[in-house]
Design a protein around this motif. Structure first.
Motif, mmCIF file in Angstrom:
data_model
loop_
_atom_site.group_PDB
_atom_site.id
_atom_site.type_symbol
_atom_site.label_atom_id
_atom_site.label_comp_id
_atom_site.label_asym_id
_atom_site.label_seq_id
_atom_site.Cartn_x
_atom_site.Cartn_y
_atom_site.Cartn_z
ATOM 1 N N ILE A 149 -19.313 37.380 44.878
ATOM 2 C CA ILE A 149 -19.334 37.879 43.498
ATOM 3 C C ILE A 149 -18.259 38.940 43.303
ATOM 4 O O ILE A 149 -17.508 38.910 42.315
ATOM 5 C CB ILE A 149 -20.728 38.428 43.140
ATOM 6 N N LEU A 150 -18.166 39.875 44.233
ATOM 7 C CA LEU A 150 -17.151 40.922 44.113
ATOM 8 C C LEU A 150 -15.740 40.354 44.195
ATOM 9 O O LEU A 150 -14.841 40.799 43.460
ATOM 10 C CB LEU A 150 -17.377 41.985 45.185
ATOM 11 N N TYR A 200 -21.267 38.383 33.276
ATOM 12 C CA TYR A 200 -21.953 37.498 34.212
ATOM 13 C C TYR A 200 -22.079 38.157 35.583
ATOM 14 O O TYR A 200 -23.042 37.924 36.303
ATOM 15 C CB TYR A 200 -21.223 36.166 34.336
ATOM 16 N N ALA A 201 -21.099 38.958 35.939
ATOM 17 C CA ALA A 201 -21.123 39.615 37.242
ATOM 18 C C ALA A 201 -22.307 40.561 37.360
ATOM 19 O O ALA A 201 -22.895 40.679 38.439
ATOM 20 C CB ALA A 201 -19.820 40.369 37.472
ATOM 21 N N ILE A 233 -28.898 40.006 41.091
ATOM 22 C CA ILE A 233 -29.581 39.012 41.930
ATOM 23 C C ILE A 233 -29.219 39.218 43.396
ATOM 24 O O ILE A 233 -30.093 39.181 44.274
ATOM 25 C CB ILE A 233 -29.218 37.585 41.456
ATOM 26 N N GLY A 234 -27.941 39.467 43.668
ATOM 27 C CA GLY A 234 -27.508 39.709 45.039
ATOM 28 C C GLY A 234 -28.169 40.945 45.645
ATOM 29 O O GLY A 234 -28.586 40.937 46.812
ATOM 30 N N CYS A 263 -29.182 28.478 32.370
ATOM 31 C CA CYS A 263 -28.816 27.268 31.608
ATOM 32 C C CYS A 263 -28.891 27.521 30.102
ATOM 33 O O CYS A 263 -27.999 27.103 29.353
ATOM 34 C CB CYS A 263 -29.716 26.104 31.992
ATOM 35 N N LEU A 264 -29.942 28.199 29.658
ATOM 36 C CA LEU A 264 -30.067 28.502 28.229
ATOM 37 C C LEU A 264 -28.935 29.417 27.765
ATOM 38 O O LEU A 264 -28.341 29.202 26.703
ATOM 39 C CB LEU A 264 -31.421 29.155 27.937
ATOM 40 N N HIS A 265 -28.624 30.420 28.572
ATOM 41 C CA HIS A 265 -27.551 31.337 28.197
ATOM 42 C C HIS A 265 -26.206 30.614 28.135
ATOM 43 O O HIS A 265 -25.434 30.812 27.187
ATOM 44 C CB HIS A 265 -27.486 32.503 29.190
ATOM 45 N N LEU A 266 -25.925 29.783 29.123
ATOM 46 C CA LEU A 266 -24.652 29.052 29.119
ATOM 47 C C LEU A 266 -24.589 28.050 27.973
ATOM 48 O O LEU A 266 -23.518 27.840 27.388
ATOM 49 C CB LEU A 266 -24.439 28.364 30.466
#
Length: 133
Positions: A17-18, A30-31, A37-38, A79-82
């Motif tokens: 991610i970084l 998004y990060a 989560i990470g 999925c909903l957000h995207l």
């Protein structure tokens, strides 16, 4: 052994991610989600008893069931957000295409009034050449 695997996975997720964020291949909005989560994965890898306690608190039988349920909820949310972002992007693309068509028509009209012919559109010329050959 399982703790080491979970810790390795959490650290790998954070590094990926970084790296994507530094290379500007992942937008900040998004990060934040993926870094959160990470970090949660990292905390649960270091302190697995937190997952067991949360499992008992929520009345779930097994910690793995809780992880799967939370993963499904997360994936549905992503999925909903995207889908929402894609819908907004499609609306913006359509609006820009309409504005471009109006501007192109205005330019063609001005060139017709002046009696000049518009220069050939390179994209159209390339497409026509490919269609012929």
């Amino acid at each position: 052994m399982i703790v080491v695997a979970g810790l390795t996975f959490a650290v790998a997720v954070l590094v990926i991610i970084l790296t994507l964020l530094v290379r500007r291949q992942l937008r900040e909005k998004y990060a934040v989600l993926w870094l959160t989560i990470g970090l949660i994965l990292l905390i649960l890898s270091i302190f697995p008893e937190l997952l067991v306690g949360l499992t008992h608190l929520l009345g779930v039988q097994l910690p793995s069931n809780l992880i799967f349920a939370l993963s499904i909820v997360l994936l549905v949310g992503v999925c909903l957000h995207l889908s929402w972002e894609l819908s907004r992007a499609e609306d913006e693309i359509r609006r820009l295409a309409e504005e471009t068509a109006i501007l192109r028509a205005d330019v063609d009209e001005l060139q017709a009034e002046r009696g000049t012919t518009p220069p050939p559109d390179d994209d159209l010329a390339v497409g026509e050449d490919q269609a012929r050959g």
